[in-house]
Design a protein around this motif. Structure first.
Motif, short mmCIF file in Angstrom:
data_model
loop_
_atom_site.label_atom_id
_atom_site.label_comp_id
_atom_site.label_asym_id
_atom_site.label_seq_id
_atom_site.Cartn_x
_atom_site.Cartn_y
_atom_site.Cartn_z
N SER A 205 -3.65 -7.43 8.88
CA SER A 205 -2.43 -8.23 8.78
C SER A 205 -1.24 -7.34 8.45
O SER A 205 -1.40 -6.24 7.91
CB SER A 205 -2.58 -9.32 7.71
N PHE A 206 -0.07 -7.84 8.74
CA PHE A 206 1.15 -7.09 8.43
C PHE A 206 1.27 -6.87 6.93
O PHE A 206 1.62 -5.77 6.47
CB PHE A 206 2.37 -7.86 8.95
N GLN A 207 0.97 -7.90 6.13
CA GLN A 207 1.07 -7.77 4.69
C GLN A 207 0.12 -6.70 4.15
O GLN A 207 0.47 -5.91 3.27
CB GLN A 207 0.77 -9.12 4.02
N SER A 208 -1.10 -6.68 4.70
CA SER A 208 -2.07 -5.68 4.29
C SER A 208 -1.59 -4.28 4.63
O SER A 208 -1.74 -3.34 3.84
CB SER A 208 -3.42 -5.96 4.94
N LYS A 209 -1.02 -4.11 5.81
CA LYS A 209 -0.51 -2.81 6.23
C LYS A 209 0.59 -2.32 5.30
O LYS A 209 0.64 -1.13 4.94
CB LYS A 209 0.00 -2.89 7.67
N VAL A 210 1.47 -3.23 4.90
CA VAL A 210 2.55 -2.85 3.98
C VAL A 210 1.98 -2.45 2.62
O VAL A 210 2.35 -1.41 2.05
CB VAL A 210 3.56 -4.02 3.81
N ARG A 211 1.06 -3.25 2.09
CA ARG A 211 0.49 -2.96 0.77
C ARG A 211 -0.25 -1.63 0.75
O ARG A 211 -0.11 -0.84 -0.19
CB ARG A 211 -0.44 -4.09 0.34
N VAL A 212 -1.05 -1.37 1.80
CA VAL A 212 -1.82 -0.13 1.83
C VAL A 212 -0.89 1.07 2.02
O VAL A 212 -1.08 2.11 1.38
CB VAL A 212 -2.87 -0.18 2.96
N THR A 213 0.12 0.94 2.83
CA THR A 213 1.06 2.04 3.06
C THR A 213 1.73 2.46 1.76
O THR A 213 1.87 3.66 1.47
CB THR A 213 2.12 1.65 4.09
N PHE A 214 2.13 1.48 0.95
CA PHE A 214 2.87 1.77 -0.27
C PHE A 214 2.02 1.67 -1.53
O PHE A 214 2.54 1.74 -2.65
CB PHE A 214 4.08 0.83 -0.37
N CYS A 215 0.69 1.51 -1.35
CA CYS A 215 -0.27 1.47 -2.47
C CYS A 215 0.13 0.43 -3.50
O CYS A 215 0.15 0.69 -4.72
CB CYS A 215 -0.38 2.85 -3.13
N THR A 216 0.44 -0.77 -3.04
CA THR A 216 0.80 -1.86 -3.94
C THR A 216 -0.30 -2.92 -3.93
O THR A 216 -0.94 -3.16 -2.90
CB THR A 216 2.14 -2.51 -3.52
N PRO A 217 -0.52 -3.59 -5.06
CA PRO A 217 -1.59 -4.59 -5.14
C PRO A 217 -1.18 -5.96 -4.61
O PRO A 217 0.01 -6.23 -4.39
CB PRO A 217 -1.87 -4.66 -6.65
N ARG A 218 -2.16 -6.81 -4.45
CA ARG A 218 -1.91 -8.22 -4.16
C ARG A 218 -1.37 -8.91 -5.41
O ARG A 218 -1.31 -8.30 -6.48
CB ARG A 218 -3.21 -8.90 -3.72
N ARG A 219 -1.06 -10.18 -5.27
CA ARG A 219 -0.56 -10.94 -6.42
C ARG A 219 -1.57 -11.03 -7.55
O ARG A 219 -1.21 -11.12 -8.72
CB ARG A 219 -0.17 -12.35 -5.97
N ASN A 220 -2.86 -11.01 -7.19
CA ASN A 220 -3.89 -11.11 -8.22
C ASN A 220 -4.20 -9.78 -8.90
O ASN A 220 -5.10 -9.69 -9.74
CB ASN A 220 -5.18 -11.70 -7.63
N GLY A 221 -3.45 -8.73 -8.53
CA GLY A 221 -3.64 -7.43 -9.15
C GLY A 221 -4.66 -6.55 -8.47
O GLY A 221 -4.76 -5.36 -8.80
N ARG A 222 -5.43 -7.09 -7.53
CA ARG A 222 -6.41 -6.30 -6.80
C ARG A 222 -5.75 -5.66 -5.58
O ARG A 222 -4.78 -6.18 -5.04
CB ARG A 222 -7.57 -7.20 -6.33
N PHE A 223 -6.29 -4.52 -5.17
CA PHE A 223 -5.80 -3.85 -3.98
C PHE A 223 -6.56 -4.33 -2.74
O PHE A 223 -7.62 -4.95 -2.85
CB PHE A 223 -5.93 -2.33 -4.14
N ASP A 224 -6.03 -4.04 -1.57
CA ASP A 224 -6.74 -4.36 -0.34
C ASP A 224 -8.03 -3.54 -0.28
O ASP A 224 -8.16 -2.48 -0.91
CB ASP A 224 -5.85 -4.07 0.87
N TRP A 225 -8.99 -4.03 0.53
CA TRP A 225 -10.34 -3.46 0.51
C TRP A 225 -10.39 -1.95 0.71
O TRP A 225 -11.15 -1.27 0.01
CB TRP A 225 -11.22 -4.19 1.53
#
Length: 280
Positions: A71-91
């Motif tokens: 997903s686009f959101q996952s790509k953004v989070r992984v690129t910038f090493c940011t967590p989800r709202r629940n504090g966990r990172f993408d797989w």
């Protein structure tokens, strides 16, 4: 994942090809570089979510696991090493982080040799690479048991030893099944654990429930094919006698469910985080 600069210091060699950057512990030889280029080219041609490949080398061969971000959101989070709202990172980042923690704590496992990703549109991460030591001479436990069904109890006891080793190091492997346990050619040697994607690297507030899930899940995935449930329960009972006291009521309520019901990633996390089995 917090500051990644120490991580890059431990993996100082950057291999760049096309739109892919891989950070490696050791400088790759000519054979490894060629194989990495071929892997990257092959990934550009394929749309499968996950793939694995053996990377041959003149001194040491490697094993690559590649996961496409969905997903686009996952790509953004992984690129910038940011967590989800629940504090966990993408797989992919979860697996990298857990693998590093397990390695640092001395878990019996293949060493992490590198990581990185391919950039797609807008410069965002598209394929994430995790590269480990290739365990030459090892066979995953599911395949090994299919060829050596008569050694099921020996394998189970070795698996319990490995699980105990992980628990002592505060690694809760929530995908603990035969296929993620590597059996060496010398059956006297200990098993090794792989695939730390669905893990926790901190203590749980619900150790009895978490252990109940792990032992039930282990039986549910493959082991039930080679041993009766009654005999497996006896081996579990013997194992629990060697451990600090376990709340059997809390253990059993999860153990009995997970022996007979597949629990997905989210349900497994609920066991670790809340000590209960939840569906849906």
């Amino acid at each position: 994942m917090p500051d990644t600069s120490p991580l890059h210091r431990d993996y100082p060699y950057t291999f760049r090809f096309l739109n892919t950057d891989l950070h490696l512990r050791d400088e790759p030889c000519h054979h490894t570089e060629h194989a990495l280029r071929q892997l990257i080219v092959n990934r550009r041609k394929r749309t499968v979510t996950r793939a694995t490949a053996i990377i041959p080398g003149s001194k040491q061969s490697l094993f690559a696991k590649v996961q496409r971000l969905d997903s686009f959101q996952s790509k953004v989070r992984v690129t910038f090493c940011t967590p989800r709202r629940n504090g966990r990172f993408d797989w992919p980042l979860e697996e990298l982080q857990n693998t590093l923690q397990a390695q640092h704590r001395g878990v019996q496992m293949p060493a992490l040799q590198g990581f990185g990703y391919t950039r797609g549109g807008l410069g965002l991460a598209q394929d994430y690479f995790l590269i480990t030591q290739l365990l030459e001479g090892y066979t995953d436990g599911a395949k090994w048991l299919a060829e050596h069904p008569g050694q099921i109890e020996t394998f189970i006891r070795k698996a319990f030893d490995l699980l105990d080793s992980l628990t002592r190091r505060n690694i809760s492997h929530m995908d603990f099944w035969a296929g993620n346990l590597m059996q060496p050619a010398d059956v006297q040697c200990p098993l090794m654990a792989i695939d730390f994607e669905n893990c926790f690297s901190r203590p749980t507030l619900y150790p009895s429930e978490t252990l109940g899930f792990q032992l039930g899940f282990f039986y549910h995935r493959e082991i039930y094919r080679f041993i009766t449930e009654a005999r497996y329960d006896m081996l579990v009972e013997d194992y629990l006698k060697q451990k600090p006291p376990v709340s059997m009521a809390d253990f059993d309520k999860v153990y009995q469910v997970s022996k007979h019901t597949h629990l997905g990633r989210k349900e497994r996390r609920e066991v670790f985080l809340q000590g209960r089995v939840m569906f849906g």
